[in-house]
Design an enzyme around this catalytic site. Sequence first.
Site, PDB file in Angstrom:
ATOM      1  CG  MET A  75      -4.830   1.898  -3.480  1.00 27.48           C
ATOM      2  SD  MET A  75      -5.102   0.139  -3.698  1.00 27.48           S
ATOM      3  CE  MET A  75      -3.440  -0.475  -3.607  1.00 27.48           C
ATOM      4  N   GLY A  76      -3.849   5.267  -0.061  1.00 27.59           N
ATOM      5  CA  GLY A  76      -3.412   5.690   1.275  1.00 27.59           C
ATOM      6  C   GLY A  76      -1.982   5.286   1.568  1.00 27.59           C
ATOM      7  CG  LEU A  92      -1.283   9.511   1.331  1.00 29.67           C
ATOM      8  CD1 LEU A  92      -1.894  10.907   1.269  1.00 29.67           C
ATOM      9  CD2 LEU A  92      -1.498   8.796   0.009  1.00 29.67           C
ATOM     10  CG  HIS A  93       5.136   7.287  -0.418  1.00 34.81           C
ATOM     11  ND1 HIS A  93       5.389   7.847  -1.650  1.00 34.81           N
ATOM     12  CD2 HIS A  93       4.512   6.112  -0.667  1.00 34.81           C
ATOM     13  CE1 HIS A  93       4.979   7.039  -2.595  1.00 34.81           C
ATOM     14  NE2 HIS A  93       4.425   5.980  -2.034  1.00 34.81           N
ATOM     15  CG  HIS A 140       1.082   8.890  -2.484  1.00 39.01           C
ATOM     16  ND1 HIS A 140       1.591   8.027  -1.529  1.00 39.01           N
ATOM     17  CD2 HIS A 140       0.412   8.109  -3.363  1.00 39.01           C
ATOM     18  CE1 HIS A 140       1.228   6.794  -1.821  1.00 39.01           C
ATOM     19  NE2 HIS A 140       0.524   6.805  -2.919  1.00 39.01           N
ATOM     20  CD  GLN A 189      -5.565  -1.720  -6.975  1.00 39.82           C
ATOM     21  OE1 GLN A 189      -6.438  -0.891  -7.175  1.00 39.82           O
ATOM     22  NE2 GLN A 189      -4.280  -1.425  -7.092  1.00 39.82           N
ATOM     23  CD  GLN A 211       9.463   7.655 -14.660  1.00 39.38           C
ATOM     24  OE1 GLN A 211      10.025   8.129 -13.668  1.00 39.38           O
ATOM     25  NE2 GLN A 211       9.958   7.781 -15.854  1.00 39.38           N
ATOM     26  CD  GLN A 264      -1.649   1.833 -11.028  1.00 41.94           C
ATOM     27  OE1 GLN A 264      -2.111   0.909 -10.401  1.00 41.94           O
ATOM     28  NE2 GLN A 264      -1.253   2.949 -10.441  1.00 41.94           N
ATOM     29  NE  ARG A 282       1.713  -4.371  -2.025  1.00 42.43           N
ATOM     30  CZ  ARG A 282       0.868  -3.907  -2.937  1.00 42.43           C
ATOM     31  NH1 ARG A 282       1.199  -2.846  -3.645  1.00 42.43           N
ATOM     32  NH2 ARG A 282      -0.290  -4.484  -3.136  1.00 42.43           N
TER      33      ARG A 282
END
Length: 238
Positions: free
Chosen positions: A30-31, A33-34, A37, A61, A150, A155, A189
């Site tokens: 969902m962008g 990025l870190h 990812h 979601q 993980q 999910q 987040r």
Amino acid sequence: MILYKKATEIRQILSEKSVSGQTIGFVPTMGALHEGHLELIKHSKLNNNITISSIFVNPTQFNDPKDFEKYPVTLDQDLYLLEKAGCDLVFLPSVSEIYPLGTQLTHSYELGYLETTLEGKYRPGHFQGVCQVVHRLLDIVQPDTLYLGQKDYQQSLVIEKLITQLPYPIRIHVVPTFRDASGLALSSRNLRLTEPQKMAATGLYRSLVFLKENLAPGDLQPLLTRAKTLITEAGFSA
Ligand code: PAF
């Protein structure tokens, strides 16, 4: 790195690659990025001929509309990082490209207890929305292997269950959680946390490490009490 916005175009190019025997690794995001990812991209690159990532903040979601509005968007930086990591293709769809018939859920995914336990208990509808978007993305990309973090363990179990309901075979590769030096699990987040909140969040990690290091047969209650204290001392309330 080539960027696609249309589902039909990316399906066409990927089916040509599959037909010519190339394997496809897929990293949905969902962008914002870190490093976490980028680890997924790294694993996909090591094991596939083609690596594709998607960036799509999926409205279905988010059970809390405010959470959706506040979700961090850092598109230019994301594309820069993906290019640098050697990602081959990026899918950057609009909402209408993913949901041409609207965002209404028309099919209920059978997820069993996974839907109502842990995160599912606090985010009603969340995992149905995850299945809705991942199902659509998988129909478009049809990868050999799907790469998941993980960190979102529940999910990954949900998506594993989704995959058993699909008519094509896809492998799931779960990549270990990527943590910073303080033990904080990297997450998009985190961009919304202040420095003191980030510090407090590491209390969760300390508590988990404490449990792992001290787990032994016998009465677990003292261990649980100490683990909970570590979390409340960090600033969380029960
Ligand atoms: O983990 C995420 O970023 C999202 O839930 C996913 C799998 C990309 C679906 O929107």
